[in-house]
Design an enzyme around this catalytic site. Structure first.
Site, PDB file in Angstrom:
ATOM      1  CB  THR A  25       4.288   2.572  -5.199  1.00  0.00           C
ATOM      2  OG1 THR A  25       4.559   4.209  -5.652  1.00  0.00           O
ATOM      3  CG2 THR A  25       5.359   2.525  -4.379  1.00  0.00           C
ATOM      4  CG  ASP A  49       1.757  13.631  10.294  1.00  0.00           C
ATOM      5  OD1 ASP A  49       2.605  14.192   9.506  1.00  0.00           O
ATOM      6  OD2 ASP A  49       1.783  12.535  10.484  1.00  0.00           O
ATOM      7  CG  LEU A  80      11.440 -16.295  -4.670  1.00  0.00           C
ATOM      8  CD1 LEU A  80      12.141 -17.745  -4.795  1.00  0.00           C
ATOM      9  CD2 LEU A  80      10.195 -15.896  -5.515  1.00  0.00           C
ATOM     10  CD  GLU A 110      -3.246  -3.284   5.762  1.00  0.00           C
ATOM     11  OE1 GLU A 110      -4.009  -2.224   5.590  1.00  0.00           O
ATOM     12  OE2 GLU A 110      -2.111  -3.303   6.007  1.00  0.00           O
ATOM     13  CB  CYS A 136      -7.324   3.208  -1.140  1.00  0.00           C
ATOM     14  SG  CYS A 136      -7.812   2.609   0.552  1.00  0.00           S
ATOM     15  CE  LYS A 163       9.257   4.928   2.915  1.00  0.00           C
ATOM     16  NZ  LYS A 163       8.467   6.148   2.803  1.00  0.00           N
ATOM     17  CB  SER A 218       3.999   8.881   3.204  1.00  0.00           C
ATOM     18  OG  SER A 218       3.692  10.024   2.440  1.00  0.00           O
ATOM     19  CD  GLU A 257      -4.741  -3.765   1.813  1.00  0.00           C
ATOM     20  OE1 GLU A 257      -5.709  -3.105   1.176  1.00  0.00           O
ATOM     21  OE2 GLU A 257      -4.921  -4.616   2.390  1.00  0.00           O
ATOM     22  CD1 TRP A 262       1.211  10.932   0.704  1.00  0.00           C
ATOM     23  CD2 TRP A 262      -0.853  11.300   0.736  1.00  0.00           C
ATOM     24  NE1 TRP A 262       0.744  10.714  -0.725  1.00  0.00           N
ATOM     25  CE2 TRP A 262      -0.983  11.400  -0.573  1.00  0.00           C
ATOM     26  CE3 TRP A 262      -2.322  11.759   1.228  1.00  0.00           C
ATOM     27  CZ2 TRP A 262      -1.578  11.794  -1.576  1.00  0.00           C
ATOM     28  CZ3 TRP A 262      -3.206  12.058   0.276  1.00  0.00           C
ATOM     29  CH2 TRP A 262      -3.005  11.955  -1.157  1.00  0.00           C
ATOM     30  CG  ASN A 263      -4.700   7.460   2.854  1.00  0.00           C
ATOM     31  OD1 ASN A 263      -3.722   6.895   3.232  1.00  0.00           O
ATOM     32  ND2 ASN A 263      -5.542   6.813   2.214  1.00  0.00           N
ATOM     33  CD  GLU A 273      -6.294   5.980  -6.235  1.00  0.00           C
ATOM     34  OE1 GLU A 273      -4.834   5.618  -6.738  1.00  0.00           O
ATOM     35  OE2 GLU A 273      -6.613   5.564  -5.226  1.00  0.00           O
TER      36      GLU A 273
END
Ligand code: NAD
Length: 487
Positions: free
Chosen positions: A232, A93, A244, A461, A284, A176, A178, A250, A152-153, A384
């Site tokens: 995004t 992947d 609301l 998280e 990230c 959902k 990436s 993240e 996607w990482n 980044e």
């Protein structure tokens, strides 16, 4: 097709296809081979997934936390038993080497299911508030249907890091992944069903930046948790704010990693390499601004160069490979463009900087790259890059490096290497970051909260903290006497 799933989406406990959705291919980044053909979700698929989640959520929330936790723990066991198969899928992947995926991807997903499954029985307790004769109590109640949107990482880890706390708190989820890495989350959905999760509680639909908004704007969705870039994040947060909705963001970073002159040099170099080259730099929280004290700059760079040039680049399915390709040709082109900017703006290329010439096929490989003499205003020190590009900057004074480290719109993570523990904690106190490592870097066990500050996002998280972001407090006031009204 090497990794073709039965269908594109997993809704209400089963694979579902809608061929009217835009067709897209899943590419193995190491070879350019098409490994699966899929369809993005149509609006009808989005409706189907949200409706399934909405239907399933109430009964799921009515189960005891222990019973919900038991299912998650069973899913963790299945993931561990199938670690090799899941790791190979993760490698196909993403292109990340099996050496990494076998220890870091399904296993950290399983950790999340195990951890949240284990704390289910106590993590959701409310409190009792004495008020004299009267009293009140609080309950932690689920939000309803939560949406997870992944980068996607770490496709399997992200699905589990969002799914585990959401589910254990009694929510249902539509996830959902990436569009670059659509496969892993489908397997997680399959495994949860095998573990006994009621149908509809965890659903996966495919799609890209045009599909995400359909989920974010959906009136039956209570919360959105995004892992993605800052641009995004701004769009998703704005769309969610219009309704609301609860959000967890993240997002990206440009984290500082500060090496003082009393640091254990090999550990600091190891930390900097892990914090720039793991997952081909697509992490990230990477410490991409490496501030090195001037007194140790030359030995640091000498050893770093030697160790970087010894990294084994190659076939990600070979267990000896340490660095795989980038996730896509587009991402590699973006990183090469940053490398060119670094050179044009006067940074000194210590090693790397291009495409390795000894890797076969159409893989999107790139050399691990180190720049020295980087200054704060250079593009490569501010933006980044999300690739294996380390920027080494010099410093001399603690206050100076602190101010420069904090002079960023991002605030995801930071690291300090020093033997002076007083200084380490002083720095930890003053560095503006959601997660900070002392004499280590990028370790994110599920027991510790993870997330950003400033433009790197909000919400957390993992750990108990994640449950707060997938539930809300309901307060119940109990009057024990007669009501005295003045009229
Ligand atoms: P991206 O922002 O391009 O996409 C992330 C996800 O958002 C994808 O699933 C994409 O389809 C979806 N999306 C895009 N536009 C959308 C919209 N308008 N509405 C709803 N969904 C939308 O990010 P990427 O390139 O996939 O991932 C790399 C970025 O993710 C980097 O910036 C990295 O730092 C960040 N990241 C952050 C963390 C973290 O925990 N803080 C972890 C991993 C990656």
């Amino acid at each position: 097709m090497r990794a073709q799933p039965p269908a594109s989406h997993f809704i209400d406990g089963a694979y579902v296809e809608d061929a009217a959705g835009t067709a897209f291919e899943s590419i193995y980044p190491a070879t350019g081979e098409v490994i699966a053909r899929l369809h993005a979700a149509t609006p009808a698929i989005v409706e189907q997934a949200v409706a399934a989640a909405k239907r399933a959520q109430k009964d799921w929330a009515a189960m005891s936390p222990t019973a919900r936790g038991r299912i998650l723990k069973r899913a963790a066991e299945i993931m561990r038993a199938r670690n090799r198969e899941l790791s190979e899928l993760e490698t196909l992947d993403t292109g990340k080497p099996i050496q990494e995926t076998i220890v870091a991807d399904p296993t950290s997903g399983a950790d999340a299911f195990e951890f949240f499954g284990g704390i289910a029985a106590v993590g959701l307790n409310g409190s009792h508030i004495p008020l004299g004769a009267d009293f009140a109590y609080t309950k932690r109640v689920p939000l309803g249907v939560c949406v997870g949107i992944g980068a996607w990482n770490y496709p399997q880890q992200i699905a589990c890091w969002k799914g585990a706390p959401a589910l254990v708190a009694g929510n249902a989820m539509v996830f959902k992944p990436s569009e670059n890495t659509p496969l892993g989350a489908l397997k997680i959905a399959e495994i949860l069903i095998e573990a006994g999760l009621p149908k509809g509680v965890f659903n996966v639909i495919q799609g890209d930046r045009t599909t995400g908004p359909l989920l974010v704007e959906h009136p039956d969705v209570a919360k959105v948790s995004l892992t993605g870039s800052v641009p995004t994040g701004r769009k998703v947060a704005a769309a969610a704010a219009g309704h609301l909705k609860h959000v967890t963001m993240e997002l990206g970073g440009k984290s500082p990693l500060i090496v003082f002159d009393d640091a254990d040099l090999d550990s600091a170099i190891g930390g900097a390499m892990l914090g720039n080259f793991y997952s081909t730099g697509q992490v990230c929280s990477n410490g991409t601004r490496v501030f090195v004290h001037k007194a140790i700059k030359e030995p640091f760079l000498d050893r770093l160069k030697a160790r970087t040039e010894a990294i084994k680049i190659g076939d990600p399915l070979d267990e000896a490979t340490q660095l795989g390709p980038m996730v896509s040709a587009a991402q590699r082109a973006k990183v090469l463009d940053y490398i060119a900017k670094g050179q044009a703006e006067g940074a000194r290329l210590v090693t790397g900087g291009g495409i390795p010439n000894h890797v076969p096929g159409e893989g999107t490989y790139i050399q691990p790259t180190v720049f020295a003499d980087v200054t704060d205003t250079m593009t490569i020190a501010r933006e980044e890059i999300f690739g294996p590009v380390m920027c080494v900057l010099d410093f001399e004074q603690e206050d100076e490096v602190l101010a420069r480290a904090n002079a960023s719109e991002f605030g995801l993570a930071a690291g300090v290497f020093t033997a002076d523990m007083t200084r380490a904690h002083r720095m930890a106190d003053r560095l503006e970051a959601g997660t900070l490592w002392i004499n280590s870097y990028n370790l994110c066990p599920v027991e510790i909260p993870f997330g950003g500050s400033k433009q790197s996002g909000f919400g957390r998280e993992n750990a108990l903290a994640a449950l707060e972001h997938y539930s809300e407090l309901k307060t119940v006031y109990v009057g024990m006497g007669k009501v005295e009204a003045p009229y």
